[in-house]
Enzyme design. Sequence first.
Site, PDB file in Angstrom:
ATOM      1  N   THR A  18      43.215  45.353 -98.091  1.00  0.00           N
ATOM      2  CA  THR A  18      43.619  45.677 -99.470  1.00  0.00           C
ATOM      3  C   THR A  18      44.073  47.129 -99.580  1.00  0.00           C
ATOM      4  OG1 THR A  18      41.289  46.023-100.072  1.00  0.00           O
ATOM      5  CG2 THR A  18      42.255  43.894-100.647  1.00  0.00           C
ATOM      6  N   GLN A  91      40.242  36.300 -90.019  1.00  0.00           N
ATOM      7  CA  GLN A  91      40.815  35.256 -90.874  1.00  0.00           C
ATOM      8  C   GLN A  91      42.165  35.721 -91.392  1.00  0.00           C
ATOM      9  OE1 GLN A  91      37.457  33.645 -93.643  1.00  0.00           O
ATOM     10  NE2 GLN A  91      36.859  35.690 -93.041  1.00  0.00           N
ATOM     11  N   ILE A  93      46.089  37.107 -91.610  1.00  0.00           N
ATOM     12  CA  ILE A  93      47.344  36.572 -91.086  1.00  0.00           C
ATOM     13  C   ILE A  93      48.406  37.660 -91.045  1.00  0.00           C
ATOM     14  CG2 ILE A  93      46.842  34.227 -91.922  1.00  0.00           C
ATOM     15  CD1 ILE A  93      48.496  34.847 -94.416  1.00  0.00           C
ATOM     16  N   HIS A 111      43.098  31.735 -88.782  1.00  0.00           N
ATOM     17  CA  HIS A 111      43.992  31.148 -89.783  1.00  0.00           C
ATOM     18  C   HIS A 111      45.465  31.427 -89.500  1.00  0.00           C
ATOM     19  CE1 HIS A 111      40.352  31.065 -92.751  1.00  0.00           C
ATOM     20  NE2 HIS A 111      40.307  30.098 -91.875  1.00  0.00           N
ATOM     21  N   ASN A 210      31.065  44.662 -97.528  1.00  0.00           N
ATOM     22  CA  ASN A 210      31.888  44.034 -98.559  1.00  0.00           C
ATOM     23  C   ASN A 210      31.511  44.632 -99.912  1.00  0.00           C
ATOM     24  OD1 ASN A 210      33.894  41.769 -98.629  1.00  0.00           O
ATOM     25  ND2 ASN A 210      32.559  41.062-100.261  1.00  0.00           N
ATOM     26  N   ILE A 228      35.468  49.505 -97.686  1.00  0.00           N
ATOM     27  CA  ILE A 228      35.554  49.388 -96.224  1.00  0.00           C
ATOM     28  C   ILE A 228      36.155  50.648 -95.594  1.00  0.00           C
ATOM     29  CG2 ILE A 228      36.720  48.143 -94.345  1.00  0.00           C
ATOM     30  CD1 ILE A 228      36.546  45.662 -96.369  1.00  0.00           C
TER      31      ILE A 228
HETATM   32  P1  OAD Z   1      38.519  36.772-100.085  1.00  0.00           P
HETATM   33  O1  OAD Z   1      39.562  37.225-101.052  1.00  0.00           O
HETATM   34  O2  OAD Z   1      37.837  35.488-100.358  1.00  0.00           O
HETATM   35  O3  OAD Z   1      37.396  37.887 -99.941  1.00  0.00           O
HETATM   36  C1  OAD Z   1      37.720  39.248 -99.731  1.00  0.00           C
HETATM   37  C2  OAD Z   1      36.491  40.064-100.032  1.00  0.00           C
HETATM   38  O4  OAD Z   1      36.767  41.425 -99.721  1.00  0.00           O
HETATM   39  C3  OAD Z   1      36.082  40.013-101.505  1.00  0.00           C
HETATM   40  O5  OAD Z   1      34.709  39.691-101.604  1.00  0.00           O
HETATM   41  C4  OAD Z   1      36.389  41.429-102.017  1.00  0.00           C
HETATM   42  O6  OAD Z   1      35.448  41.842-102.983  1.00  0.00           O
HETATM   43  C5  OAD Z   1      36.256  42.257-100.742  1.00  0.00           C
HETATM   44  N1  OAD Z   1      37.068  43.488-100.729  1.00  0.00           N
HETATM   45  C6  OAD Z   1      38.381  43.638-101.074  1.00  0.00           C
HETATM   46  N2  OAD Z   1      38.799  44.898-100.864  1.00  0.00           N
HETATM   47  C7  OAD Z   1      37.727  45.590-100.383  1.00  0.00           C
HETATM   48  C8  OAD Z   1      37.508  46.933 -99.992  1.00  0.00           C
HETATM   49  N3  OAD Z   1      38.500  47.855-100.010  1.00  0.00           N
HETATM   50  N4  OAD Z   1      36.274  47.297 -99.564  1.00  0.00           N
HETATM   51  C9  OAD Z   1      35.253  46.375 -99.536  1.00  0.00           C
HETATM   52  N5  OAD Z   1      35.404  45.095 -99.876  1.00  0.00           N
HETATM   53  C10 OAD Z   1      36.624  44.683-100.301  1.00  0.00           C
HETATM   54  O7  OAD Z   1      39.213  36.784 -98.628  1.00  0.00           O
HETATM   55  P2  OAD Z   1      38.704  36.071 -97.285  1.00  0.00           P
HETATM   56  O8  OAD Z   1      37.232  35.993 -97.224  1.00  0.00           O
HETATM   57  O9  OAD Z   1      39.426  36.718 -96.162  1.00  0.00           O
HETATM   58  O10 OAD Z   1      42.498  31.227 -95.730  1.00  0.00           O
HETATM   59  O11 OAD Z   1      39.282  34.620 -97.486  1.00  0.00           O
HETATM   60  C11 OAD Z   1      39.045  33.655 -96.513  1.00  0.00           C
HETATM   61  C12 OAD Z   1      40.214  32.698 -96.434  1.00  0.00           C
HETATM   62  O12 OAD Z   1      40.488  32.170 -97.741  1.00  0.00           O
HETATM   63  C13 OAD Z   1      41.520  33.341 -96.046  1.00  0.00           C
HETATM   64  O13 OAD Z   1      41.640  33.502 -94.639  1.00  0.00           O
HETATM   65  C14 OAD Z   1      42.534  32.374 -96.575  1.00  0.00           C
HETATM   66  C15 OAD Z   1      41.917  32.088 -97.941  1.00  0.00           C
HETATM   67  O14 OAD Z   1      42.195  30.844 -98.456  1.00  0.00           O
HETATM   68  C16 OAD Z   1      43.537  30.384 -95.706  1.00  0.00           C
HETATM   69  O15 OAD Z   1      44.552  30.590 -96.341  1.00  0.00           O
HETATM   70  C17 OAD Z   1      43.319  29.191 -94.840  1.00  0.00           C
END
Ligand code: OAD
Length: 238
Positions: A18, A91, A93, A111, A210, A228
Amino acid sequence: MIAEASSIVPFTGAGISTECGIPDFRSPGGLWTRNRPIPFDEFVASQEARDESWRRRFAMEPTFAAAKPGRGHRALASLYRAGKVPGIITQNIDNLHQTSGFKADDVIELHGNTTYARCIGCGKDYDLSWVKQHFDKTGGAPDCADCGDPVKTATISFGQSMPEDAMRRAAELSRQCDLFLAIGSSLVVWPAAGFPMMAKESGARLVIINNEPTDQDDMADLVIRHDIGDTLGPFVGN
Ligand code: OAD
Ligand code: ZN
């Protein structure tokens, strides 16, 4: 913990990218709060869904093209160069672990990867520029020049089978590490979300970084609920 560990396996989610300008999925403003995901069977069945999927991808292209590795990526690459990290499970891409200095072979992409395209039939890879040219010429998503099946970003959609080799290697890494770092993932998408538990059950310490709580916080040896880049920034080396 990092100093004591001899084999650190990072497991990353969208939160690490992010700060590079790429939105995550489930935070306010995240991708799935703006668009519903297009499931794999829908992509296969409908030209309209394929067109929409590629429209979304091209709309994101300036964001992906401009993104550079952030402090989290660079810190993990430093630990990798220091010989502490045998491989990284992601995870994501966005290809940013590779750009930050990991060898492609050492990045386990659960993914897939959105920086190129792949035929869902024969598996032939295509440059995005080839897809874009076709799209601009015909107004729609292309089919494979070899076998005629649809061409999709080389990512895994909901309902699409997981990459077997990546799953096997992720399990191996999770079982053999002594420190597992789950970074920037909501840990709700399975089977990917099973790897922290696998590492923990195999004796590794588990750290979750997180900025929001996750369902797996109770299992962790340490939860760092903080940004992070700020957390890992001090580990950025040469
Ligand atoms: P999520 O969007 O579900 O989770 C990202 C997490 O990172 C959230 O809990 C945010 O609060 C946290 N976050 C964001 N920026 C941050 C920062 N600067 N510092 C600390 N924390 C931060 O994303 P994923 O868990 O990666 O799959 O999602 C998993 C999968 O869901 C992805 O790979 C994708 C999606 O559907 C597919 O498309 C198959
Ligand atoms: Zn094909």
